[in-house]
Design an enzyme around this catalytic site. Structure first.
Site, mmCIF file in Angstrom:
data_model
loop_
_atom_site.group_PDB
_atom_site.id
_atom_site.type_symbol
_atom_site.label_atom_id
_atom_site.label_comp_id
_atom_site.label_asym_id
_atom_site.label_seq_id
_atom_site.Cartn_x
_atom_site.Cartn_y
_atom_site.Cartn_z
ATOM 1 N N ASP A 117 0.833 -1.203 0.000
ATOM 2 C CA ASP A 117 0.000 0.000 0.000
ATOM 3 C C ASP A 117 0.868 1.253 0.000
ATOM 4 O OD1 ASP A 117 -2.636 1.353 0.380
ATOM 5 O OD2 ASP A 117 -1.697 1.967 2.269
ATOM 6 N N GLU A 153 1.002 -0.582 -5.171
ATOM 7 C CA GLU A 153 -0.049 0.411 -5.355
ATOM 8 C C GLU A 153 0.630 1.734 -5.704
ATOM 9 O OE1 GLU A 153 -3.426 3.177 -3.420
ATOM 10 O OE2 GLU A 153 -1.637 2.579 -2.327
ATOM 11 N N ASP A 171 -11.937 1.979 -4.359
ATOM 12 C CA ASP A 171 -11.591 3.395 -4.229
ATOM 13 C C ASP A 171 -12.389 4.243 -5.217
ATOM 14 O OD1 ASP A 171 -10.218 5.404 -2.931
ATOM 15 O OD2 ASP A 171 -8.251 4.540 -3.300
ATOM 16 N N ARG A 184 -17.246 6.819 -0.796
ATOM 17 C CA ARG A 184 -16.742 5.571 -1.364
ATOM 18 C C ARG A 184 -17.556 4.367 -0.908
ATOM 19 N NH1 ARG A 184 -10.463 6.078 0.100
ATOM 20 N NH2 ARG A 184 -11.456 6.665 2.060
#
Length: 704
Positions: free
Chosen positions: A263, A305, A373, A497
């Site tokens: 991440d 990511e 997301d 979201r």
């Protein structure tokens, strides 16, 4: 060296392969700290020894076939454990359904322990060694992974390495005044140095969490918090942080996690006077982690990511000789796809795909239409300028169209992190709702429902035509709609979201077996396309891919060639029938219908596509595939108003839904018994490619 160590021969051989580079990079980063490096090597051996016999079999198989994940039979599914099935045991109980979807790559969103109401969706981890209690235990995770492995599936899990929760043990001890633990973060006695950082470091959430630092009242100091005030950035200049975080990652691998999603990868190294993004040390850290997995658990993949355009993403692959991430997200294609839906103009998407196709075949992207997301509009505005398009007005146009405010738009999305001053809002919504299916069902307009479903299927066909690994967001396989109940939850209400993070509707999932329902039409169409993709080697990652000029800016044309198979794919982003003005000489047939078809002046219905195939090494054979429902003609305006949809059996997702962890969908027996890893025969694989590790391991397990 390490000859005097009483280590296993296999481990020694693997370590010897990387030892010189490992030590060089580690010493350069950590100023020749031999004690820290020795600890790092001992730690790796400790986790190597803890690998289970089954995981070691997977290691061996994947070492023998390092490109095991690059086949055209790979299909991913992304999900929140609690939304999909309540907990890990619930996910395990639904593996028949997941397998029926053709999925062999299961990505579980963050599920490690994090504080209630300050979890950032699981990205504020308070303990990397524990699963969030309501989701299960580490043992449950290992059992789920074992079951997945026996079915030929691999498991992906997020590893949040940039920061911890302020409730993490290290943070708690830092708050208690222990200098050793404060040194694992970025603590400053006053705002002097933080203010210097702020001069060059961009803000991630300027509206909801401005700045990159927060005040820690427990010790009267300032701490770096790039994302949210309750997420403290880790200091990777401290070797203890790197050693212990790598140990936490390897612990997840030993619980059966095959793919580690790193991440916020670009953020992990901080240096004053820089933007603290994409610094050279980041690549050193990722390369070290890559080598650590090759030593301890070969075949484990690192997924980075990195949310940037392809040219800036590519360095995170490393080099062929010294790789870093095995896979990266194709974020720009996703955003450009929705831009094209809103504009009906493929020129930007065509330009962007040309850049992707120019990259080496060794680079593997994860492709997707939607994920957990938002959709950010980080488009190539320099390219768009030539068409008179400027950034702020264009973002407003895209958001207006995809929230249903634009002319002739049935899309239903919501804005995220709206900044009226900068006009920089992002967008949320499920694939089906953004395609107009939600609005059409609400209006009971049958023609519009068919149009929205056709667009949904066309977009998935485009997804499956790209090189790399396609990933579905759970629920998209049945066209699940937006979930507006988050507005009633005070914890979620400020984060739009959650609109597309609704609970899996298992009652709707049952409708995939009811002919004529939205769920049935989309599910059957996607399965057909996925099976076709797995059947033909032209969809392999190594295939040559290029843009075809159809002389029509509503149509995207893609060509692919591999091992004697040539594919022409055309995608119509207009709601009206369009013509692809091409003139190919070979004899083609439609991959979906199996019918012979010429590749000359191809008429494509609105929001539809064609896959045309020719082969140079075998005679034409008509394939038998069930028909995908397509729009064939445009009804007259009067007929549009008169047509209404038949009463749908699906219940609306606007009502509150509870996860049904114990309830198992009625999976089709034949599909459940068919293992994704065994779909392809050796003859359908490229001659140079070995069988997948998943298949080898499954066969070994069956022999025992």
């Amino acid at each position: 060296m390490f000859e005097d160590k009483k280590w296993d021969k296999t481990f020694k051989n693997r370590l010897a392969k990387h030892y010189d580079e490992l030590k060089w990079l580690y010493s350069e980063l950590y100023h020749n700290d031999q004690q820290a490096f020795d600890y790092f090597c001992d730690m790796m051996y400790d986790y190597y020894e803890k690998r289970s016999p089954m995981l070691r079999e997977w290691d061996e198989a994947r070492e023998a076939s390092p490109d095991w994940y690059k086949g055209n039979d790979m299909l991913g599914m992304l999900m929140y454990t609690n939304c999909f099935a309540g907990n890990l045991k619930g996910v395990k109980s639904h593996l028949d359904y997941i397998q029926e979807c053709g999925v062999n790559y299961l990505h579980l969103m963050p599920l490690l322990e994090s504080p209630k109401d300050r979890s950032d969706g699981g990205y504020a981890v308070s303990d990397f060694r524990k699963v969030q209690p309501e989701l299960g235990t580490m043992e449950d995770l290992a059992e789920l992974a074992d079951d997945c492995h026996t079915r030929g599936m691999c498991v992906c899990l997020d590893f949040v390495m940039n920061h911890t929760s302020e409730d993490h043990e290290w943070a708690m001890r830092a708050k208690a005044g222990e200098k050793e633990y404060q040194d694992r973060f970025f603590f400053y006695d006053d705002w002097t140095i933080p203010n210097e950082f702020e001069k060059t470091v961009p803000q991630v959430f300027p509206q909801t969490a401005p700045g990159n630092f927060s005040w820690c009242p427990e010790v009267n100091k300032v701490v770096m918090t790039t994302f949210w005030p309750y997420q403290w950035d880790l200091n990777y200049a401290n070797p203890v942080v790197f050693n212990d975080m790598t140990a936490d990652m390897l612990n997840l691998c030993n619980h059966g996690v095959d793919i580690i999603r790193l991440d916020a990868t670009p953020y992990i190294w901080k240096e004053i006077g820089t933007p603290c993004r994409n610094l050279p040390q980041v690549h050193t850290l990722v390369r070290l982690m890559h080598m650590a997995t090759e030593v301890v658990c070969p075949g484990t993949l690192l997924l980075g990511e990195v949310v940037m355009e392809p040219s800036k993403v590519v360095p995170y692959f490393g080099t062929i000789e010294k790789p870093e991430c095995h896979m990266l997200y194709n974020v720009t294609t996703m955003a450009s796809t929705w831009h094209t839906v809103a504009t009906h103009d493929v020129r930007l998407l065509r330009h962007q795909m040309e850049a992707v196709f120019a990259l080496p075949h060794e680079y593997t992207f994860l492709n997707y239409l939607r994920c957990h997301d938002d959709i950010g509009w980080g488009l190539d505005y320099e390219y768009l300028k030539q068409f008179g398009i400027t950034e702020v007005p264009h973002k407003k146009y895209l958001n207006d169209y995809l929230t249903g405010k634009g002319y002739n738009s049935d899309a239903r999305g919501e804005l995220y992190n709206d900044d009226p001053r900068l006009g920089d809002a992002r967008l949320c919504g499920t694939t089906a709702s953004l395609c107009g299916i939600e609005a059409a069902e609400y209006e009971k307009n049958e023609w519009k429902v068919k149009r929205g479903i056709s667009l949904d299927i066309m977009l998935h066909a485009f997804l499956l035509t790209q090189s790399g690994i396609p990933v579905l967001y759970a629920g998209d396989e049945i066209g699940q709609l937006n979930d507006y109940t988050y507005h009633d939850d005070p914890i979620k209400a400020d984060d739009s979201r959650y609109l597309h993070r609704g609970d899996m509707n298992w009652e709707e999932a049952e409708l995939r077996n009811v002919e004529g329902t939205r769920e049935n039409i989309i599910f059957k169409a996607l399965r057909q396309l996925e099976e076709i993709r797995a059947e033909y080697c032209v969809f392999e990652n190594e295939a040559d891919a290029w843009i075809i000029e159809p002389w029509n800016d509503h149509i995207l044309g893609i060509g692919r060639y591999y091992n004697g198979e040539k594919l022409l794919a055309f995608f119509n982003f207009s709601e009206n029938e369009q013509t692809a003005w091409v003139n190919e000489m070979e004899d083609y047939y439609d991959l979906v219908t199996g019918e012979p078809k010429t590749a000359k002046a191809i008429n494509i219905p609105g929001y539809s596509f064609v896959w045309l195939m020719t082969t140079f090494n075998k005679p034409f054979v008509k394939k038998q595939h069930p028909k995908i429902e397509r729009r064939t003609e445009e009804p007259a305006a009067a007929e549009k108003k008169a047509e209404t949809v038949k009463k749908t059996a699906a219940k609306k997702t606007t009502a509150a839904k509870k996860p049904a962890a114990a309830k198992k969908p009625a999976a089709k027996k034949a599909a459940a018994e068919k293992k994704p890893a065994e779909k392809k025969t050796a003859a359908k694989k490229p001659a140079a490619k070995k069988t997948t590790a998943a298949k080898k391991t499954t066969e070994k397990a069956e022999e025992e």
